[in-house]
Design a protein around this motif. Structure first.
Motif, PDB file in Angstrom:
ATOM      1  N   TYR A  46      -0.519   3.184  -5.382  1.00  8.29           N
ATOM      2  CA  TYR A  46      -0.188   3.874  -3.765  1.00  8.29           C
ATOM      3  C   TYR A  46       0.655   5.218  -3.887  1.00  8.29           C
ATOM      4  O   TYR A  46       0.213   5.957  -3.330  1.00  8.29           O
ATOM      5  CB  TYR A  46       0.314   2.808  -3.061  1.00  8.29           C
TER       6      TYR A  46
ATOM      7  N   PHE B 123      -0.477   8.804  -2.614  1.00  9.40           N
ATOM      8  CA  PHE B 123       0.245   9.515  -1.809  1.00  9.40           C
ATOM      9  C   PHE B 123       0.599  10.824  -2.133  1.00  9.40           C
ATOM     10  O   PHE B 123       0.600  11.872  -1.339  1.00  9.40           O
ATOM     11  CB  PHE B 123       1.778   8.671  -1.494  1.00  9.40           C
TER      12      PHE B 123
ATOM     13  N   GLU C 133      -2.774  13.252  -2.248  1.00 10.87           N
ATOM     14  CA  GLU C 133      -3.214  13.317  -0.705  1.00 10.87           C
ATOM     15  C   GLU C 133      -2.526  14.587  -0.335  1.00 10.87           C
ATOM     16  O   GLU C 133      -2.830  15.245   0.728  1.00 10.87           O
ATOM     17  CB  GLU C 133      -3.051  12.334  -0.004  1.00 10.87           C
ATOM     18  N   ARG C 134      -1.171  14.713  -0.581  1.00 12.98           N
ATOM     19  CA  ARG C 134      -0.251  15.754   0.014  1.00 12.98           C
ATOM     20  C   ARG C 134      -0.213  16.879  -0.938  1.00 12.98           C
ATOM     21  O   ARG C 134       0.686  17.543  -0.857  1.00 12.98           O
ATOM     22  CB  ARG C 134       1.119  15.067   0.374  1.00 12.98           C
TER      23      ARG C 134
ATOM     24  N   TYR D 133      -2.788   0.397   1.517  1.00 13.62           N
ATOM     25  CA  TYR D 133      -2.519   1.532   0.982  1.00 13.62           C
ATOM     26  C   TYR D 133      -2.102   2.270   2.430  1.00 13.62           C
ATOM     27  O   TYR D 133      -1.096   2.850   2.687  1.00 13.62           O
ATOM     28  CB  TYR D 133      -3.587   2.641   0.564  1.00 13.62           C
ATOM     29  N   GLU D 134      -2.864   2.190   3.497  1.00 13.68           N
ATOM     30  CA  GLU D 134      -2.550   2.768   4.853  1.00 13.68           C
ATOM     31  C   GLU D 134      -1.087   2.160   5.359  1.00 13.68           C
ATOM     32  O   GLU D 134      -0.304   2.765   6.029  1.00 13.68           O
ATOM     33  CB  GLU D 134      -3.577   2.229   6.037  1.00 13.68           C
TER      34      GLU D 134
ATOM     35  N   GLU E 115       1.595   4.183   3.185  1.00 13.74           N
ATOM     36  CA  GLU E 115       1.679   5.183   3.717  1.00 13.74           C
ATOM     37  C   GLU E 115       2.413   5.293   5.147  1.00 13.74           C
ATOM     38  O   GLU E 115       3.501   6.199   5.129  1.00 13.74           O
ATOM     39  CB  GLU E 115       0.252   6.014   3.704  1.00 13.74           C
ATOM     40  N   ASP E 116       2.202   4.560   5.908  1.00 12.86           N
ATOM     41  CA  ASP E 116       2.736   4.340   7.242  1.00 12.86           C
ATOM     42  C   ASP E 116       4.362   4.220   7.055  1.00 12.86           C
ATOM     43  O   ASP E 116       4.967   4.689   7.753  1.00 12.86           O
ATOM     44  CB  ASP E 116       2.118   3.468   8.034  1.00 12.86           C
TER      45      ASP E 116
ATOM     46  N   HIS F 192       6.148   7.228   5.374  1.00 13.28           N
ATOM     47  CA  HIS F 192       5.971   8.400   6.490  1.00 13.28           C
ATOM     48  C   HIS F 192       7.418   7.885   7.469  1.00 13.28           C
ATOM     49  O   HIS F 192       8.012   8.866   8.053  1.00 13.28           O
ATOM     50  CB  HIS F 192       4.858   8.466   7.121  1.00 13.28           C
TER      51      HIS F 192
END
Length: 138
Positions: free
Chosen positions: A14, A18, A21-22, A112-113, A116-117, A120
């Motif tokens: 994960y 992360f 993706e960034r 993963y979502e 990520e949340d 963040h």
């Protein structure tokens, strides 16, 4: 594969996703299950406590407040934890007295979502509050 290894591999994957993706250059999750993400002035430590089946996210937002300021600060931070910090909550480091934001979440069924949340959320809140508290406690 042991449950501990599965959890470490899950969080490592994960964290890698992360970063990719960034387009961030970050070290991978360490063998101790610890990684870091930076957003603005906030640094979030990601701890995969595999033996406990827990993900712990920590961000230091202020040094220990002076005793004369602590009495007014802690009730305000507790209220902010309830109303303004999403999944994160303020905490006092038991040894140093420093002020942290923390998120604690079971690794079981973490996708993963959600990871990520959570990252963040704590990064955004920490980036706001470390600046705010620096001004107030100066």
């Amino acid at each position: 594969m042991s449950e501990d290894r599965r959890y470490l591999d899950l969080v490592a994957g994960y964290l890698d996703r992360f970063a990719r993706e960034r387009n961030l250059s970050m070290p991978p999750l360490g063998p101790d299950g610890v990684g870091q993400v930076q957003r603005g002035s906030a640094v979030v430590s990601i701890h995969a406590l595999a033996d406990r089946g827990v993900l712990l996210l920590l961000a230091r937002v202020a040094p220990a407040p002076a005793p004369d300021r602590a009495a007014a600060l802690w009730p305000r931070l507790l209220e902010a934890s309830f109303l303004q910090t999403g999944d994160a909550a303020f905490a006092r480091h038991p040894k140093t007295g420093d002020v942290y934001l923390r998120i604690l979440r079971s690794l079981d069924q973490l996708d993963y979502e959600e990871f990520e949340d959570l990252v963040h959320t704590i990064a955004t809140v920490a980036d706001e509050w470390d600046d705010k508290l620096a001004r107030e406690l100066a």
